[in-house]
Design an enzyme around this catalytic site. Structure first.
Site, PDB file in Angstrom:
ATOM      1  N   LYS A 294      26.033  -3.758  -1.665  1.00  0.00           N
ATOM      2  CA  LYS A 294      27.237  -3.538  -1.456  1.00  0.00           C
ATOM      3  C   LYS A 294      28.385  -2.984   0.015  1.00  0.00           C
ATOM      4  O   LYS A 294      29.970  -2.837  -0.539  1.00  0.00           O
ATOM      5  CB  LYS A 294      28.120  -3.076  -2.742  1.00  0.00           C
ATOM      6  CG  LYS A 294      27.731  -3.479  -4.160  1.00  0.00           C
ATOM      7  CD  LYS A 294      27.940  -3.075  -5.189  1.00  0.00           C
ATOM      8  CE  LYS A 294      26.842  -3.466  -6.260  1.00  0.00           C
ATOM      9  NZ  LYS A 294      26.706  -1.329  -7.312  1.00  0.00           N
TER      10      LYS A 294
ATOM     11  N   ARG B 258       0.792  -1.372   0.217  1.00  0.00           N
ATOM     12  CA  ARG B 258       0.060   0.008  -0.137  1.00  0.00           C
ATOM     13  C   ARG B 258       0.970   1.191  -0.371  1.00  0.00           C
ATOM     14  O   ARG B 258       0.378   2.408  -0.862  1.00  0.00           O
ATOM     15  CB  ARG B 258      -1.024   0.236   0.839  1.00  0.00           C
ATOM     16  CG  ARG B 258      -1.930  -0.922   1.115  1.00  0.00           C
ATOM     17  CD  ARG B 258      -2.637  -1.282   2.454  1.00  0.00           C
ATOM     18  NE  ARG B 258      -1.556  -2.223   3.135  1.00  0.00           N
ATOM     19  CZ  ARG B 258      -1.915  -3.595   2.505  1.00  0.00           C
ATOM     20  NH1 ARG B 258      -3.227  -3.861   1.829  1.00  0.00           N
ATOM     21  NH2 ARG B 258      -0.846  -4.018   2.589  1.00  0.00           N
ATOM     22  N   THR B 259       1.654   1.592   0.799  1.00  0.00           N
ATOM     23  CA  THR B 259       2.489   2.485   1.387  1.00  0.00           C
ATOM     24  C   THR B 259       2.781   3.334   0.360  1.00  0.00           C
ATOM     25  O   THR B 259       3.237   3.989  -0.413  1.00  0.00           O
ATOM     26  CB  THR B 259       3.750   2.870   2.158  1.00  0.00           C
ATOM     27  OG1 THR B 259       2.723   2.141   3.697  1.00  0.00           O
ATOM     28  CG2 THR B 259       4.143   4.051   2.601  1.00  0.00           C
TER      29      THR B 259
ATOM     30  N   ARG C 235      10.884   3.649   3.195  1.00  0.00           N
ATOM     31  CA  ARG C 235      10.698   2.498   4.333  1.00  0.00           C
ATOM     32  C   ARG C 235      12.280   1.663   4.301  1.00  0.00           C
ATOM     33  O   ARG C 235      12.706   1.759   3.637  1.00  0.00           O
ATOM     34  CB  ARG C 235       9.829   2.070   3.810  1.00  0.00           C
ATOM     35  CG  ARG C 235       9.645   0.535   4.037  1.00  0.00           C
ATOM     36  CD  ARG C 235       8.492   0.110   4.675  1.00  0.00           C
ATOM     37  NE  ARG C 235       6.977   0.593   4.567  1.00  0.00           N
ATOM     38  CZ  ARG C 235       6.143   0.367   5.126  1.00  0.00           C
ATOM     39  NH1 ARG C 235       5.702  -1.114   4.742  1.00  0.00           N
ATOM     40  NH2 ARG C 235       5.434   0.814   5.602  1.00  0.00           N
TER      41      ARG C 235
ATOM     42  N   HIS D 178       5.471   5.589  11.463  1.00  0.00           N
ATOM     43  CA  HIS D 178       4.631   5.359  10.814  1.00  0.00           C
ATOM     44  C   HIS D 178       3.304   6.452  10.033  1.00  0.00           C
ATOM     45  O   HIS D 178       2.471   6.375   9.863  1.00  0.00           O
ATOM     46  CB  HIS D 178       4.196   3.712  10.176  1.00  0.00           C
ATOM     47  CG  HIS D 178       3.471   3.834   8.680  1.00  0.00           C
ATOM     48  ND1 HIS D 178       3.623   4.727   7.651  1.00  0.00           N
ATOM     49  CD2 HIS D 178       3.048   2.712   8.136  1.00  0.00           C
ATOM     50  CE1 HIS D 178       3.273   4.000   6.390  1.00  0.00           C
ATOM     51  NE2 HIS D 178       2.844   2.825   6.256  1.00  0.00           N
TER      52      HIS D 178
HETATM   53  N1   CP Z   1      -0.745   0.024   5.915  1.00  0.00           N
HETATM   54  C1   CP Z   1       0.495  -0.097   5.326  1.00  0.00           C
HETATM   55  O1   CP Z   1       1.569   0.280   5.746  1.00  0.00           O
HETATM   56  O2   CP Z   1       1.009  -1.300   4.397  1.00  0.00           O
HETATM   57  P1   CP Z   1       2.395  -1.898   3.580  1.00  0.00           P
HETATM   58  O3   CP Z   1       2.973  -1.871   4.813  1.00  0.00           O
HETATM   59  O4   CP Z   1       1.989  -2.579   2.806  1.00  0.00           O
HETATM   60  O5   CP Z   1       2.966  -0.221   3.030  1.00  0.00           O
END
Ligand code: CP
Length: 310
Positions: A87, A58-59, A108, A136
């Site tokens: 590396k 999603r993110t 991320r 998050h």
């Molecule tokens: N909600 C969320 O962070 O989903 P993903 O890990 O798929 O990005």
């Protein structure tokens, strides 16, 4: 409306209630403009670096969709194995390169605090898309937008958090945002997956009313139930995960026994804590959340890039 004061989005703690309201308002505008096909071109000529060193559906895709819908371009790297980090390159040097290629970066990373290192390395805006068990913040903003949109506001609501409150970074961020609202919180988890002490202390300091229980039926008295999976990848001891993995399963009959029209939220992905027979109930909000997430992230990209919306 007051100007959005932030360059980076790293931690839910950085948001005042006024900042949150700017995001909600701008998202509402983006949503309206999208219906009239009036958002394309807002970020024309801008490049987003989408850096996902930990798995995501999603993110990553919603940030990339957001940038595409605004007329910008996306460059991306997924996983350490396809980056020169494999590396031995440092995150600092990686980010120095990104600064030369892009106008804004979304990152991320499995290590808590990594987005701060990334932001300190460069002068372009950096958005934290999840740092280990840390934060998050953009998920929390879309969670808040969902509650606000579907419940008509936040003050006065009773909100339950269910599942892995120890490792669930989406919960950590949302709890930080909720301190600005007059809400009551119910924390439902096995004792071994309780909310970390620092977050509980913050709730106490803020005088937010909250209770902790292992009894899942406590959600029947809540306006909102925010369910999370047990985060298998965060456990050091595999046997601990095996012991806790089936702590809760919420199904349709259980949701329908609620005394309120409890809104069912989940950041997804789900494993077995939320049954698919809940999906077509009108109060199941989790797929709508994913849709709102694109608009929230469109607003955040424009705000960080100081681009006028509307
Ligand atoms: N909600 C969320 O962070 O989903 P993903 O890990 O798929 O990005």
């Amino acid at each position: 409306m007051t100007e959005f004061p932030h360059v980076h989005i790293l931690d839910a703690d950085q948001f005042s209630r006024q900042d949150i309201e700017i995001v909600l308002e701008k998202t509402k505008t983006i949503e309206a403009l999208s219906k009239e096909d009036r958002v394309w071109g807002l970020l024309r000529g801008k490049v987003l670096a989408s850096l996902f060193f930990e798995s995501s559906t999603r993110t990553r895709l919603s940030f990339e969709t957001a940038m595409n819908r605004l007329g910008g371009r996306v460059i991306t790297t997924v996983g350490f194995q396809f980056s020169s980090i494999s590396k031995g390159e440092t995150l600092y040097d990686t980010m120095k390169m990104i600064e030369a290629y892009a106008d804004i970066a979304v990152i991320r990373h499995p290590e808590e605090g990594s987005s701060r290192i990334a932001a300190a390395a460069i002068s372009i805006p950096v958005i934290n898309a999840g740092d280990g068990i840390g934060q998050h913040p953009t998920q929390a903003l879309l969670d808040l937008y969902t509650i606000h949109k579907e419940k008509g506001g936040l003050d006065g609501l009773k909100i339950a958090f269910i599942g892995d409150l120890k490792f669930g970074r989406t919960i950590h961020s949302l709890i930080k945002l909720l301190r600005h609202y007059n809400v009551e919180i119910v924390l439902i988890s096995p004792v071994d997956l309780a909310l970390p002490e620092s977050y509980r202390k913050a709730l106490q300091k803020n005088k937010t009313k909250f209770e902790e229980t292992e009894d899942i039926k406590a959600l029947w008295d809540c306006d909102v139930a925010y369910i999370t999976r047990i985060q298998e990848e965060r456990f050091v001891d595999r046997s601990e995960y095996e012991k806790l993995k089936n702590s809760y399963t919420i199904n349709r009959a259980f949701v329908q026994a609620s005394r309120k029209q409890t809104m069912i939220m989940h950041p997804l992905p789900r494993v077995n804590e939320l049954s698919t027979d809940v999906d077509d109930l009108p109060n199941a909000a989790y797929f709508r959340m994913a849709k709102y997430g694109v608009h929230v992230r469109m607003a955040l990209l424009c705000l960080c890039l100081k681009t006028e919306i509307g």
